[in-house]
Design a protein around this motif. Structure first.
Motif, PDB file in Angstrom:
ATOM      1  N   ALA A  38       0.818  -1.224   0.000  1.00  0.00           N
ATOM      2  CA  ALA A  38       0.000   0.000   0.000  1.00  0.00           C
ATOM      3  C   ALA A  38       0.847   1.267   0.000  1.00  0.00           C
ATOM      4  O   ALA A  38       0.303   2.369  -0.029  1.00  0.00           O
ATOM      5  CB  ALA A  38      -0.917   0.008   1.218  1.00  0.00           C
ATOM      6  N   LYS A  39       2.173   1.090   0.052  1.00  0.00           N
ATOM      7  CA  LYS A  39       3.094   2.241   0.127  1.00  0.00           C
ATOM      8  C   LYS A  39       2.679   3.191   1.255  1.00  0.00           C
ATOM      9  O   LYS A  39       2.501   4.396   1.065  1.00  0.00           O
ATOM     10  CB  LYS A  39       3.155   2.976  -1.216  1.00  0.00           C
ATOM     11  N   ALA A  40       2.509   2.609   2.450  1.00  0.00           N
ATOM     12  CA  ALA A  40       2.110   3.399   3.611  1.00  0.00           C
ATOM     13  C   ALA A  40       3.197   4.388   4.012  1.00  0.00           C
ATOM     14  O   ALA A  40       2.922   5.402   4.656  1.00  0.00           O
ATOM     15  CB  ALA A  40       1.797   2.473   4.787  1.00  0.00           C
ATOM     16  N   PHE A 178     -14.154   2.614  -1.827  1.00  0.00           N
ATOM     17  CA  PHE A 178     -12.806   2.840  -2.351  1.00  0.00           C
ATOM     18  C   PHE A 178     -12.392   4.301  -2.204  1.00  0.00           C
ATOM     19  O   PHE A 178     -11.218   4.613  -2.072  1.00  0.00           O
ATOM     20  CB  PHE A 178     -12.723   2.403  -3.820  1.00  0.00           C
ATOM     21  N   ASN A 179     -13.375   5.188  -2.237  1.00  0.00           N
ATOM     22  CA  ASN A 179     -13.080   6.611  -2.007  1.00  0.00           C
ATOM     23  C   ASN A 179     -13.237   6.883  -0.513  1.00  0.00           C
ATOM     24  O   ASN A 179     -14.129   7.606  -0.080  1.00  0.00           O
ATOM     25  CB  ASN A 179     -14.022   7.483  -2.838  1.00  0.00           C
ATOM     26  N   TYR A 180     -12.329   6.269   0.268  1.00  0.00           N
ATOM     27  CA  TYR A 180     -12.539   6.218   1.719  1.00  0.00           C
ATOM     28  C   TYR A 180     -12.475   7.582   2.400  1.00  0.00           C
ATOM     29  O   TYR A 180     -12.996   7.754   3.499  1.00  0.00           O
ATOM     30  CB  TYR A 180     -11.532   5.263   2.364  1.00  0.00           C
ATOM     31  N   LYS A 181     -11.865   8.574   1.776  1.00  0.00           N
ATOM     32  CA  LYS A 181     -11.736   9.883   2.424  1.00  0.00           C
ATOM     33  C   LYS A 181     -13.078  10.588   2.597  1.00  0.00           C
ATOM     34  O   LYS A 181     -13.204  11.499   3.417  1.00  0.00           O
ATOM     35  CB  LYS A 181     -10.780  10.765   1.614  1.00  0.00           C
ATOM     36  N   LYS A 182     -14.091  10.151   1.849  1.00  0.00           N
ATOM     37  CA  LYS A 182     -15.419  10.748   1.965  1.00  0.00           C
ATOM     38  C   LYS A 182     -16.223  10.180   3.126  1.00  0.00           C
ATOM     39  O   LYS A 182     -17.241  10.730   3.505  1.00  0.00           O
ATOM     40  CB  LYS A 182     -16.217  10.525   0.668  1.00  0.00           C
ATOM     41  N   HIS A 183     -15.781   9.046   3.657  1.00  0.00           N
ATOM     42  CA  HIS A 183     -16.619   8.335   4.625  1.00  0.00           C
ATOM     43  C   HIS A 183     -15.885   8.053   5.935  1.00  0.00           C
ATOM     44  O   HIS A 183     -16.105   7.026   6.563  1.00  0.00           O
ATOM     45  CB  HIS A 183     -17.095   7.004   4.018  1.00  0.00           C
ATOM     46  N   ILE A 184     -14.989   8.948   6.337  1.00  0.00           N
ATOM     47  CA  ILE A 184     -14.218   8.672   7.555  1.00  0.00           C
ATOM     48  C   ILE A 184     -14.334   9.796   8.591  1.00  0.00           C
ATOM     49  O   ILE A 184     -13.530   9.862   9.517  1.00  0.00           O
ATOM     50  CB  ILE A 184     -12.726   8.446   7.213  1.00  0.00           C
ATOM     51  N   ASN A 250      -3.099  10.814   8.484  1.00  0.00           N
ATOM     52  CA  ASN A 250      -3.776   9.651   7.916  1.00  0.00           C
ATOM     53  C   ASN A 250      -3.741   8.495   8.914  1.00  0.00           C
ATOM     54  O   ASN A 250      -2.690   7.883   9.140  1.00  0.00           O
ATOM     55  CB  ASN A 250      -3.116   9.242   6.603  1.00  0.00           C
ATOM     56  N   VAL A 251      -4.888   8.213   9.517  1.00  0.00           N
ATOM     57  CA  VAL A 251      -4.979   7.179  10.547  1.00  0.00           C
ATOM     58  C   VAL A 251      -4.675   5.797   9.981  1.00  0.00           C
ATOM     59  O   VAL A 251      -4.068   4.954  10.658  1.00  0.00           O
ATOM     60  CB  VAL A 251      -6.378   7.201  11.205  1.00  0.00           C
ATOM     61  N   PHE A 252      -5.068   5.556   8.730  1.00  0.00           N
ATOM     62  CA  PHE A 252      -4.794   4.250   8.124  1.00  0.00           C
ATOM     63  C   PHE A 252      -3.291   3.974   8.061  1.00  0.00           C
ATOM     64  O   PHE A 252      -2.842   2.844   8.296  1.00  0.00           O
ATOM     65  CB  PHE A 252      -5.401   4.180   6.722  1.00  0.00           C
ATOM     66  N   LYS A 253      -2.502   5.011   7.755  1.00  0.00           N
ATOM     67  CA  LYS A 253      -1.050   4.838   7.722  1.00  0.00           C
ATOM     68  C   LYS A 253      -0.509   4.499   9.106  1.00  0.00           C
ATOM     69  O   LYS A 253       0.374   3.647   9.254  1.00  0.00           O
ATOM     70  CB  LYS A 253      -0.377   6.104   7.191  1.00  0.00           C
ATOM     71  N   VAL A 254      -1.053   5.165  10.118  1.00  0.00           N
ATOM     72  CA  VAL A 254      -0.626   4.891  11.494  1.00  0.00           C
ATOM     73  C   VAL A 254      -0.918   3.434  11.856  1.00  0.00           C
ATOM     74  O   VAL A 254      -0.070   2.733  12.431  1.00  0.00           O
ATOM     75  CB  VAL A 254      -1.338   5.839  12.487  1.00  0.00           C
ATOM     76  N   VAL A 255      -2.110   2.972  11.501  1.00  0.00           N
ATOM     77  CA  VAL A 255      -2.503   1.589  11.797  1.00  0.00           C
ATOM     78  C   VAL A 255      -1.593   0.602  11.072  1.00  0.00           C
ATOM     79  O   VAL A 255      -1.137  -0.397  11.648  1.00  0.00           O
ATOM     80  CB  VAL A 255      -3.983   1.360  11.399  1.00  0.00           C
ATOM     81  N   VAL A 256      -1.315   0.868   9.795  1.00  0.00           N
ATOM     82  CA  VAL A 256      -0.479  -0.037   9.003  1.00  0.00           C
ATOM     83  C   VAL A 256       0.925  -0.128   9.582  1.00  0.00           C
ATOM     84  O   VAL A 256       1.483  -1.226   9.742  1.00  0.00           O
ATOM     85  CB  VAL A 256      -0.433   0.419   7.526  1.00  0.00           C
ATOM     86  N   LEU A 257       1.513   0.999   9.924  1.00  0.00           N
ATOM     87  CA  LEU A 257       2.882   0.991  10.455  1.00  0.00           C
ATOM     88  C   LEU A 257       2.931   0.371  11.850  1.00  0.00           C
ATOM     89  O   LEU A 257       3.884  -0.350  12.180  1.00  0.00           O
ATOM     90  CB  LEU A 257       3.441   2.418  10.475  1.00  0.00           C
ATOM     91  N   ASP A 404      -4.930  -0.243  -1.633  1.00  0.00           N
ATOM     92  CA  ASP A 404      -5.043   0.969  -0.819  1.00  0.00           C
ATOM     93  C   ASP A 404      -4.807   0.689   0.665  1.00  0.00           C
ATOM     94  O   ASP A 404      -4.620  -0.462   1.086  1.00  0.00           O
ATOM     95  CB  ASP A 404      -6.393   1.651  -1.051  1.00  0.00           C
ATOM     96  N   LEU A 405      -4.835   1.762   1.447  1.00  0.00           N
ATOM     97  CA  LEU A 405      -4.521   1.670   2.872  1.00  0.00           C
ATOM     98  C   LEU A 405      -5.607   0.973   3.680  1.00  0.00           C
ATOM     99  O   LEU A 405      -5.328   0.408   4.741  1.00  0.00           O
ATOM    100  CB  LEU A 405      -4.284   3.075   3.440  1.00  0.00           C
ATOM    101  N   VAL A 406      -6.848   1.016   3.197  1.00  0.00           N
ATOM    102  CA  VAL A 406      -7.934   0.331   3.912  1.00  0.00           C
ATOM    103  C   VAL A 406      -7.655  -1.167   3.949  1.00  0.00           C
ATOM    104  O   VAL A 406      -7.733  -1.815   5.003  1.00  0.00           O
ATOM    105  CB  VAL A 406      -9.294   0.608   3.239  1.00  0.00           C
TER     106      VAL A 406
END
Length: 747
Positions: A38-40, A178-184, A250-257, A404-406
Motif C-alpha cells: 500500500a506504500k504506507a 474505495f473513495n474512503y476519504k469521503k466516509h471517515i 492519515n490514521v490508516f497509515k498509522v494503523v499499518v505501520l 489501498d490503505l484500507v
C-alpha cells in the motif's frame, strides 16, 4: 573425538547465521507485505520500523527452545552422538531447503520446515535404535503430537484466514468504499481504536507472551485483567485516532505501520527458535557431555538433560536480532518473496507471475456459477447499492502501490487478531499461513480478482499452498536420508555433506543473480505501467516491444538451429531440449500479449489507431514464429524417437544448406531490430524471397521423388513438413520486421 563434536557445534552456529538470513528472507513477507503493497511509507521507513520490531522481539525473547530440545524426540533415550547427528542433519537440510524456496520467490513456513526436519532425522535414528534394541518402540522415541498439530495448522490457518479476510474486507469496503476519504469523518476514530487495540492485544498475547519479563505472575495478571485492559486501550485509542484525524494525519497509515511493528516483533520473538533453537540444543548437549559424559563416551551418554528448560544468554538473542535486521535490509530474496505476495493481491491488472491450471479454471467456473446463483437471490436495489460501494475507479491508491490503505489495515489487524486468538485458544496457527491467506481473502473481497485475472491469481495461491505441503514432505525426506548418511558415514560423510550444502548455497546465489539479470528487461514494462503521458508511454512501449521481439527472434534462431541440427544428426536429447523450450516460450508469448494489451491502455486514442494495429500484428507474427518452430520440432522428435529411417544424404545436404541461410537471416533481422536500425532492410527482404524460392524448389523436387517412388514415404512426409515450416519461419520473420519498422517509425 571431543574436537570433532566441538567443530560440529561451531558449524551449527555458522549454519544458524545462514539460517537466520534465509529465514528472514522468507518470513519478511509476513510483516512487510501490507505496508509495502500500500506504500504506507517509504521503503526505508517501513524497513526501519520492522527492524526495530525485530530487534526488540529478538532481545526480549526468553529463548525457551523446547521444541528443538525435546519437542519431537525423547532425549532420554538418545545418546549424545545420535542427538548431534540429528541436529546437524536438521541444520544442513533447513538452510538449503529455505534457500531454494526463497530463490523461487515462494513464502513457506519456517516452523513446518524445522518440525518436519526434526521428525525426519529422529525417525531415521529411531528406526536404527528400534532395530538394535527390542525394548524400544517408535512411540518411546518420537513425539508425533507436535507434527500432527503442525499438519492441522495448515488446514486450520488456510481456511480460517481466507474466509475471515474475505468477510471483514467486504464489510470494511461497504463502510469506507474505495473513495474512503469521503466516509471517515467519525467512523475513522472507531476503526482506529478497534485496530490499535487489536494490535496491542496481539503484541501482549502473542508477541511478548514468552518474553523474559513475562513472569508467571505477570501472565496471570494479564489473563485476569484482559477485559479491563482491552476496554481502556479501546477508549484511549479511539479518542487518539479521532484527534489524529482532525490534525490531518492519515490514521490508516498509522494503523499499518503499527501493525507492521507488531507482526515483526511477534515474528522475532516467537520464530527465533526456528533459526537458533537447533544450534543452541547442540551447544547445550555438548556442554553437558563435556561436563558429565566424557567417561561414558559419545555413544554411551544419554541426553536426559535436554528434558529440562534452558534459558538462552542475552548476547545470543541480541546477536540473532542483529543478523535478522541485517538480512532484512540487504536480502534481495526477501524482496523477491514479498513481490510474489504483493502481485497476487494487486488491485489492478498487470503482468501476472503465474499461468493457469485445470484446477484453477475449474474453481473459477464453480465460483462464477455460485456467485450467479447468489446474485439472483439478492434484490436489484440491494445489488445496485452494493455496487456503489465497490467503484474501483474511485480507489485512492498511492502511486505505484498494489492496493489501498484500507485493505492494508485490514490485513494487518485481522492477521494479528487471528494469530492472537489462535494462541490464546492453543490452536497452532502459522504466522506465514495466516498473513498470506488473509491478504488473498481481502484481495478477493475487493474484487481484485476479475474474470481476466482470477485464474492466474488462483493458480498462484494454489502454488504457494502446494509449496507449504511440499515443504513438509521435502524436509522430512531429505533430513531422513541426511541423518542416515551421517550416522553410517561418520566424519567423511559430514565433510562431504557440508561441501554439498556450501556448493548448493553458492550455486543458488549464482542462479538467483542470473535470474535477476534476466528480469531487468521488465524494468521498461514497470516504467510503462507507471507512465501518465501518452508520448512517454509510446516511447517506452517501443523500447519494451524491441526487447520482447528481440528475445523471440533469439529464441527462434537458437531453437530452429538446434532442431534442424539435432534431427539431421539423430540427436534425440537435443530435440527433447528444443521441444521443452518451445513449451516454455509459448507461455512467455501469451504473457507478452497479455501485458502488451494492458500497456496499450496508456496510449491515447489517436496513437492507438495509428500504431496499435502494427503492434498487434507484430505480436501475432511473433506468436506464429514460436508455433512454427513447435510444428517443426514435434514431428522431428517423434520421427527420431520412433527410430524411423533418417533423411538420405541428398535431402540432408539440400536442407542443411538452406537451414544455415535461414539461421543467418534470423540473426541479421534480430540485430537490426535490437539496434532499431532498418537501413538496407531491403537486402533482408531480397534474401528472404530467395530462400522461399529455394524452399519451394526443394518441395517440388521432393514431390517428384515421391511420384517416382524413389524413397520412403514417411521420410518424404517429414521432409516436406520441415520445408513448409522453414518457409513459414522465413515469411513470419520478414513480416515481423516489416510491422516492427512501421511501429517504431516516428509520425
Amino acid at each position: 573425538m571431543e574436537t570433532i563434536y566441538l567443530c560440529i557445534v561451531i558449524f551449527l552456529f555458522a549454519l544458524a547465521i545462514f539460517d537466520l538470513m534465509v529465514g528472514v528472507s522468507n518470513d519478511a513477507v509476513n510483516f512487510l507485505n501490507s505496508a509495502i503493497g500500500a506504500k504506507a511509507a517509504s521503503f526505508k521507513t517501513v524497513l526501519f520500523i520492522a527492524a526495530i520490531g525485530i530487534m526488540i522481539g529478538a532481545s526480549l525473547s526468553n529463548g525457551m527452545m523446547e521444541i528443538a530440545r525435546n519437542g519431537i524426540y525423547q532425549p532420554e533415550h538418545f545418546y549424545f552422538a545420535e542427538i548431534m547427528c540429528i541436529l546437524l542433519a536438521v541444520m544442513l537440510t533447513d538452510v538449503v531447503l529455505l534457500d531454494v524456496f526463497n530463490s523461487m520467490g515462494m513464502p513457506t513456513s519456517t516452523t513446518v520446515s524445522m518440525v518436519f526436519e526434526l521428525l525426519g532425522g529422529t525417525f531415521a535414528l529411531a528406526l536404527i535404535k528400534v532395530h538394535n534394541n527390542d525394548d524400544l518402540g517408535l512411540g518411546n522415541l518420537i513425539n508425533t503430537d507436535k507434527a500432527l498439530s503442525v499438519i492441522m495448522a495448515i488446514f486450520v490457518s488456510v481456511a480460517i484466514a481466507f474466509f475471515f479476510g474475505m468477510v471483514v474486507q467486504w464489510l470494511a469496503r461497504i463502510i469506507f468504499t474505495f473513495n474512503y476519504k469521503k466516509h471517515i469523518k467519525y467512523s475513522i476514530g472507531l476503526f482506529g481504536g478497534i485496530a490499535a487495540t487489536a494490535i496491542i492485544y496481539f503484541m501482549l498475547i502473542k508477541g511478548l507472551k514468552d518474553s523474559s519479563f513475562m513472569t508467571a505472575e505477570n501472565k496471570q495478571w494479564l489473563q485476569d485483567n484482559t477485559l479491563m485492559l482491552v476496554g481502556c486501550f479501546f477508549v484511549f485509542f479511539t479518542i487518539l485516532m479521532q484527534i489524529l484525524h482532525w490534525l490531518k494525519i492519515n490514521v490508516f497509515k498509522v494503523v499499518v505501520l503499527l501493525g507492521t511493528f507488531a507482526l515483526a516483533l511477534a515474528f522475532a520473538g516467537n520464530d527465533l527458535v526456528n533459526f537458533i533453537g537447533v544450534p543452541l540444543a547442540g551447544y547445550s548437549s555438548f556442554t553437558d557431555y563435556m561436563a558429565n559424559g566424557t567417561g561414558a563416551g559419545a555413544n554411551g551418554f544419554l541426553m536426559t538433560s535436554l528434558l529440562g528448560p534452558a534459558k538462552t544468554p542475552w548476547y545470543f538473542l541480541v546477536a540473532a536480532g542483529a543478523v535478522m535486521v541485517y538480512a532484512l535490509c540487504t536480502s534481495k530474496k526477501a524482496h523477491n518473496v514479498i513481490k510474489t505476495s504483493v502481485d497476487l493481491s494487486r488491485q489492478d491488472e498487470g503482468e501476472e507471475s503465474f499461468g493457469s491450471t485445470p484446477i484453477a479454471r475449474t474453481l473459477v467456473r464453480i465460483s462464477m456459477t455460485l456467485a450467479n446463483g447468489i446474485s439472483k437471490l439478492i434484490p436489484d436495489n440491494a445489488k445496485k447499492w452494493i455496487d456503489t460501494r465497490f467503484r474501483k475507479d474511485e480507489a485512492i491508491i498511492a502511486d505505484g502501490a498494489a492496493f489501498d490503505l484500507v485493505r492494508a489495515s485490514v490485513n494487518l489487524v485481522l492477521a494479528g487478531l487471528l494469530i492472537a486468538l489462535g494462541t490464546s485458544l492453543k490452536l497452532p496457527l502459522s504466522t506465514t499461513y495466516v498473513t498470506f491467506m488473509v491478504a488473498m481473502g481481502t484481495s478477493l473481497a475487493d474484487r481484485a480478482w476479475g474474470r481476466d485475472s482470477a485464474v492466474y491469481r488462483i493458480t498462484g495461491v494454489l502454488s504457494v499452498i502446494g509449496g507449504w505441503f511440499l515443504t513438509a514432505g521435502a524436509a522430512f525426506t531429505i533430513c531422513f536420508f541426511v541423518a542416515m548418511i551421517i550416522h553410517f558415514g561418520g566424519s567423511v560423510a559430514i565433510v562431504i555433506l557440508i561441501g554439498l550444502a556450501a556448493f548448493s548455497l553458492i550455486r543458488s546465489q549464482i542462479m538467483f543473480k542470473k535470474k535477476k539479470e534476466k528480469e531487468k528487461g521488465n524494468e521498461t514494462l514497470k516504467q510503462l505501467m507507471k507512465a501518465s503521458d501518452s508520448e512517454e508511454a509510446l516511447q517506452l512501449m517501443r523500447k519494451h516491444t524491441r526487447e520482447e521481439l528481440t528475445k523471440v527472434l533469439e529464441y527462434v534462431e537458437n531453437n530452429f538451429e538446434l532442431t534442424v541440427t539435432s534431427f539431421l544428426h539423430e540427436n534425440l536429447r537435443g530435440l527433447r531440449r528444443a521441444m521443452g523450450s518451445t513449451k516454455f516460450e509459448k507461455q512467455l508469448i501469451k504473457q507478452m500479449k497479455r501485458t502488451g494489451t494492458v500497456a496499450m491502455c496508456k496510449l491515447d486514442n489517436n496513437t492507438v489507431l495509428e500504431k496499435g494495429l502494427y503492434y498487434y500484428q507484430g505480436n501475432d507474427f511473433a506468436s506464429e514464429l514460436v508455433y512454427s518452430t513447435a510444428r517443426l520440432c514435434e514431428p522431428c522428435l517423434e520421427h527420431i524417437d520412433n527410430n524411423f529411417n533418417s533423411l538420405d544424404a541428398i535431402q540432408k545436404g539440400e536442407f542443411g544448406d538452406v537451414a544455415e541461410d535461414i539461421t543467418y537471416l534470423i540473426r541479421k533481422c534480430r540485430t537490426k531490430l535490437e539496434a532499431n536500425d532498418y537501413n538496407n532492410f531491403e537486402e533482408e527482404i531480397r534474401r528472404a524471397n530467395d530462400l522461399n524460392a529455394q524452399l519451394s524448389h526443394l518441395k517440388r523436387q521432393e514431390l517428384q521423388r515421391i511420384q517416382s517412388q524413389s524413397g520412403s514415404v514417411r521420410v518424404s512426409m517429414i521432409y516436406l513438413t520441415m520445408v513448409q515450416e522453414a518457409q513459414n519461419v522465413v515469411t513470419y520473420t520478414i513480416n515481423l520486421m516489416k510491422v516492427s519498422r512501421k511501429f517504431q517509425m516516428e509520425g
